[in-house]
Scaffold this motif. Structure first.
Motif, mmCIF file in Angstrom:
data_model
loop_
_atom_site.group_PDB
_atom_site.id
_atom_site.type_symbol
_atom_site.label_atom_id
_atom_site.label_comp_id
_atom_site.label_asym_id
_atom_site.label_seq_id
_atom_site.Cartn_x
_atom_site.Cartn_y
_atom_site.Cartn_z
ATOM 1 N N LEU A 191 37.912 21.693 80.235
ATOM 2 C CA LEU A 191 37.210 21.563 78.952
ATOM 3 C C LEU A 191 37.839 20.472 78.097
ATOM 4 O O LEU A 191 37.138 19.627 77.521
ATOM 5 N N LYS A 192 39.165 20.448 78.012
ATOM 6 C CA LYS A 192 39.862 19.443 77.207
ATOM 7 C C LYS A 192 39.668 18.040 77.792
ATOM 8 O O LYS A 192 39.534 17.062 77.044
ATOM 9 N N LYS A 193 39.646 17.935 79.105
ATOM 10 C CA LYS A 193 39.431 16.646 79.763
ATOM 11 C C LYS A 193 38.033 16.116 79.450
ATOM 12 O O LYS A 193 37.855 14.916 79.191
ATOM 13 N N TYR A 194 37.052 17.000 79.463
ATOM 14 C CA TYR A 194 35.689 16.577 79.147
ATOM 15 C C TYR A 194 35.583 16.147 77.682
ATOM 16 O O TYR A 194 34.914 15.157 77.365
ATOM 17 N N GLU A 195 36.238 16.885 76.796
ATOM 18 C CA GLU A 195 36.220 16.510 75.376
ATOM 19 C C GLU A 195 36.833 15.129 75.173
ATOM 20 O O GLU A 195 36.357 14.343 74.343
ATOM 21 N N PHE A 196 37.891 14.811 75.942
ATOM 22 C CA PHE A 196 38.494 13.476 75.856
ATOM 23 C C PHE A 196 37.502 12.412 76.311
ATOM 24 O O PHE A 196 37.388 11.341 75.704
ATOM 25 N N ASP A 197 36.768 12.689 77.398
ATOM 26 C CA ASP A 197 35.757 11.744 77.886
ATOM 27 C C ASP A 197 34.691 11.485 76.830
ATOM 28 O O ASP A 197 34.256 10.350 76.621
ATOM 29 N N VAL A 198 34.250 12.563 76.173
ATOM 30 C CA VAL A 198 33.204 12.427 75.154
ATOM 31 C C VAL A 198 33.703 11.600 73.976
ATOM 32 O O VAL A 198 33.002 10.729 73.448
ATOM 33 N N GLN A 199 34.934 11.861 73.553
ATOM 34 C CA GLN A 199 35.482 11.160 72.383
ATOM 35 C C GLN A 199 35.752 9.684 72.663
ATOM 36 O O GLN A 199 35.760 8.872 71.739
ATOM 37 N N ASN A 200 35.976 9.337 73.934
ATOM 38 C CA ASN A 200 36.349 7.966 74.275
ATOM 39 C C ASN A 200 35.239 7.203 75.006
ATOM 40 O O ASN A 200 35.505 6.120 75.540
ATOM 41 N N LYS A 201 34.040 7.724 75.023
ATOM 42 C CA LYS A 201 32.963 6.993 75.687
ATOM 43 C C LYS A 201 32.579 5.763 74.860
ATOM 44 O O LYS A 201 32.763 5.715 73.638
ATOM 45 N N VAL A 202 32.034 4.787 75.561
ATOM 46 C CA VAL A 202 31.703 3.503 74.951
ATOM 47 C C VAL A 202 30.300 3.564 74.355
ATOM 48 O O VAL A 202 29.392 4.178 74.922
ATOM 49 N N SER A 203 30.116 2.917 73.221
ATOM 50 C CA SER A 203 28.820 2.959 72.557
ATOM 51 C C SER A 203 27.818 2.055 73.271
ATOM 52 O O SER A 203 28.178 1.090 73.955
ATOM 53 N N MET A 204 26.550 2.339 73.056
ATOM 54 C CA MET A 204 25.487 1.531 73.639
ATOM 55 C C MET A 204 25.465 0.125 73.042
ATOM 56 O O MET A 204 25.095 -0.841 73.720
ATOM 57 N N HIS A 205 25.901 -0.010 71.788
ATOM 58 C CA HIS A 205 25.926 -1.324 71.151
ATOM 59 C C HIS A 205 26.857 -2.273 71.896
ATOM 60 O O HIS A 205 26.588 -3.469 72.004
ATOM 61 N N TRP A 206 27.944 -1.757 72.440
ATOM 62 C CA TRP A 206 28.878 -2.582 73.200
ATOM 63 C C TRP A 206 28.200 -3.124 74.447
ATOM 64 O O TRP A 206 28.345 -4.298 74.797
#
Length: 772
Positions: free
Chosen positions: A500-515
């Motif tokens: 669960l914590k690993k997935y939360e890290f992925d969500v918080q650090n995903k790249v925006s579509m604008h990039w």
């Protein structure tokens, strides 16, 4: 191995009486092996130390009365007529109840759930409980994370006790069956023979698991039927020969007399009486392999009468034999006529092996469910049958169970302490089922809270009485299931928390579509031929691993696919609902997202077949060109996604033809053949067979050609190799859980199942540090 057809076309729910009776016959060998062998050790465990068999027969009549009413109220009334109705699309067990509650009250602890999952065929949530007390209970569960964790812990406790039962049931069943040798040799000889023989049978039993049970499974039902016939015939003989008036002991009045005379000793002996219902949970857990009606018929008309006759016959014999010097003589075999004792011994050992096999297979199944729902480390799962769904083998779990089972057999060496241990495991699972079932009555069936309270009060009181009698013997063997459950509970919760914590890290650090849009169609790098398949747990957004590639490498693949393989809280996902496919960014970027959804009892297809289905699903998205008619997922940055089935279920969609370069195949007269010949000679030629209608425009044809070129060039699998660490400032407990517990489990668990047979030359692992 393609079992999807077997799963999606399961015909056992509404069938003719011939089919129902056939299933009832088969269920005798799979479901009732454990329950039917309980007469081997119930009386022996009950009269071990707590009570004595006296001339008045009040003890033996009281025990028989308790056995009769316990068998009637718990397996017959509770399970057969009530709990079996709480199926999760035909599946049963502790996780089936938890899955039902997850869908009806949104208390699911899986991190990557989507609104699109609620449109699955098996995701039945009619929402008709609005406006009553059930809706307030639902909103309370949804608001408070603590209650959701309590619900998860409750389900895990029941699951862990089932695993503990997988250790204890083979030990006590085989040991009790072999104990019949005590009547044919001296005490001294028996002491040195019983344990080695039991251990040899157990080693043989676990060693055979690798080959599966489908080769000898046809023998299971005849063995159990022969055993039930033996115990019922012997019971009838003993009743008419020794004490025809034993039926009077079925009156509840004898329970009162029993407790009044024996007092504390009688209460403690309930831990032995409890063993008469071991295996009752299997009726519910194995529901997915049969049907409600078949299991109900088999128990009500075959198993239940046979067990009652067996217990009455033993009581009738013992009521006329008061020369008991010790519990050595109170076992099952003393009531068997001497002339048939050896044949009965052989049948008893075979029945004990069948009963043990059922609980071992059930343990494999429930661990697979836990792993699918993110509550157990990934393990190697081998499907031993290509035709029978559910026949699986897990090597690590098998050998662990065998070692623990041998340790229990050698360590205890008597049925008393084994019975104390098995009893606590059994009754704990039943208590968990009662608690979860009361919530199902309100939230899923939309019945009154009063009915749920009556259910939990009536059956919970009975089970609490047995639970207290088992728990008081903690130091006399009952500590074993508690210790085993505690160990498995820690493993499950640590794995779930870390995931669960690993997935939360992925969500918080995903790249925006604008990039992504700022890079342009070329992504600022050279796009080379081929497909780059990036595995991620994210169902939306761009994973951070992709930005590392783009910023650090000079080139990347012509086609990029973000692949997410996830489990949903339903037992099965129909093949035509398998994939959610969409674009990430504009068409010219050639970046796609594919989410493959599996139920917690689904079988993952072979890698080559999965790869073809994945490729066809993307091609079908390109051909259809109508993502606006599809399901919208939660992330507003992402494109809409469309539901696409597997190639075998989507006969009207794009089909893939692959052959070695230089060979050719005839065209399908009903299809338009889109073919590309690469400038360089490819290793294989890829062609799409596309339906004639609707006609494709030029842009679509060009995109399909690019997909074929990329497929011919080959596919590269990019996977993250994660290193999870607790971030600075975390508590000491969190550091222990993440840095030691989760890291140890992660390093010793298997990788994703689809990645096991990927050629190493096509795989690229990227190390990433997760600070959670």
């Amino acid at each position: 191995m393609d079992l999807e057809g077997v799963i999606s076309n399961n015909p056992i729910k509404r069938d003719s009486w011939k089919t129902v009776l056939t299933l009832a016959y088969q269920s005798l060998g799979v479901v009732y092996g454990d329950l039917s062998t309980s007469p081997l050790y119930v009386y022996k465990s009950t009269f071990a130390e707590d009570i004595q068999h006296s001339e008045t027969n009040e003890e033996i009549y009281g025990v028989l009365s308790f056995v009769f009413w316990t068998l009637t109220l718990v397996p017959l009334v509770k399970y057969v007529f009530i709990v079996l109705r709480a199926d999760d699309n035909g599946e049963g067990g502790t996780f089936a109840l938890y899955s039902l509650l997850c869908r009806h009250a949104r208390v699911n602890m899986l991190p990557n759930c989507q609104l699109a999952d609620e449109e699955l065929f098996e995701y039945k949530n009619d929402g008709s409980g609005k406006g009553n007390i059930g809706s307030s209970l639902k909103s309370t569960l949804e608001k408070h994370k603590v209650l959701q964790r309590v619900l998860l812990v409750l389900a895990l406790i029941g699951t862990c006790m089932v695993i503990g039962d997988g250790v204890l049931t083979p030990a006590i069943s085989v040991f009790s069956a072999v104990s019949g040798l005590e009547l044919s040799m001296s005490r001294e000889q028996h002491r040195y023979v019983e344990v080695p023989v039991a251990c040899a049978i157990l080693v043989f039993l676990f060693a055979l698991q690798h080959y599966g049970t489908h080769r000898v499974g046809f023998l299971f039902a005849p063995v159990v039927i022969a055993w039930l016939f033996c115990i019922s015939a012997i019971g009838l003989y003993n009743i008419f020969y020794w004490n025809p008036r034993v039926y009077q002991a079925l009156s509840p009045y004898y329970m009162y007399k029993f407790l009044k005379k024996t007092q504390r000793g009688g209460w403690m002996s309930l831990g032995g009486i409890l063993l008469c219902i071991t295996g009752s949970e299997a009726m519910y857990a194995d529901l997915g392999h049969f049907s409600q009606l078949s299991i109900q018929i088999a128990f009500t008309f075959v198993v239940y009468p046979s067990l009652i006759l067996a217990y009455m016959g033993q009581a009738a014999y013992l009521s006329q034999h008061h020369y008991i010097a010790s519990h050595y003589h109170i076992g099952f075999y003393v009531s068997v006529p001497e002339i048939i004792r050896w044949p009965v011994l052989v049948i008893a050992i075979l029945a004990a092996v069948v009963g043990s096999q059922a609980i071992i297979t059930g343990t494999f199944s429930i661990i697979k469910q836990c792993s699918a729902l993110g509550c157990f480390p990934r393990v190697k799962i081998i499907h031993t049958s290509s035709k029978i769904h559910g026949q699986i083998y897990i090597p690590e779990i098998n050998w662990t169970l065998m070692l623990l089972c041998l340790a229990v057999t050698v360590g205890f060496r008597d049925t008393k302490r084994m019975g104390n241990a098995a009893g606590l495991a059994v009754i704990t699972v039943m208590l968990v089922t009662t608690c979860l079932m009361s919530l199902v009555i309100v939230l899923c069936w939309h019945k009154s809270v009063l009915l749920a309270l009556c259910f939990i009060f009536f059956f919970g009181s009975i089970e609490a009485l047995y639970f207290s009698a088992s728990l008081i013997k903690f130091l006399e063997g009952a500590w074993v299931p508690v210790a085993l459950s505690f160990i498995f509970m820690i493993i499950m919760y640590v794995w779930h928390y870390g995931t669960l914590k690993k997935y939360e890290f992925d969500v918080q650090n995903k790249v925006s579509m604008h990039w992504l849009l700022s890079l342009g169609p070329s992504l600022g790098i050279v796009r080379v031929r081929g497909i780059g398949l990036i595995h991620t747990e994210l169902v939306s957004g761009i994973p951070a691993i992709f930005s590392h590639f783009v910023t650090n490498l000079p080139a990347f693949h012509q086609v990029v696919v973000f692949l997410c393989i996830k489990s949903v809280p339903v037992p099965h996902v129909r093949p035509k609902e398998r994939f959610l496919v969409g674009r990430v960014g504009p068409k010219g970027y050639r970046v796609y997202r594919c989410i493959a959804r599996y139920g917690y009892r689904d079988v993952h297809k072979d890698d080559l077949e999965f790869e073809k289905d994945l490729f066809c699903s993307i091609a079908e998205l390109v051909r259809s060109g109508r993502p606006e008619c599809t399901t919208m997922i939660e992330d507003p940055e992402d494109e809409k996604m469309t539901v696409v089935g597997t190639s075998s279920s989507n006969l009207d969609g794009v089909r893939l033809c692959e052959d070695d370069a230089g060979t050719s195949q005839k065209e399908d007269s009903s299809s338009e053949l889109v073919e590309v010949i690469s400038p360089q000679k490819p290793r294989k030629r890829v062609r799409f067979l596309v339906p004639e209608s609707p006609r494709m425009d030029r842009e679509t044809r060009e995109e399909l050609k690019e997909l074929m070129e990329a497929r011919e060039a080959g596919m590269a699998f990019i996977m993250g190799h994660s290193y999870v660490r607790a971030k600075r400032g975390s508590s000491f407990m969190k550091k222990v859980v993440i840095n030691l517990g989760y890291d140890f489990l992660r390093r010793n668990s298997r990788g994703p199942s689809y990645a096991l047979s990927i050629p190493h030359a096509s795989t690229l692992e990227v190390g990433m540090v997760y600070e959670v």
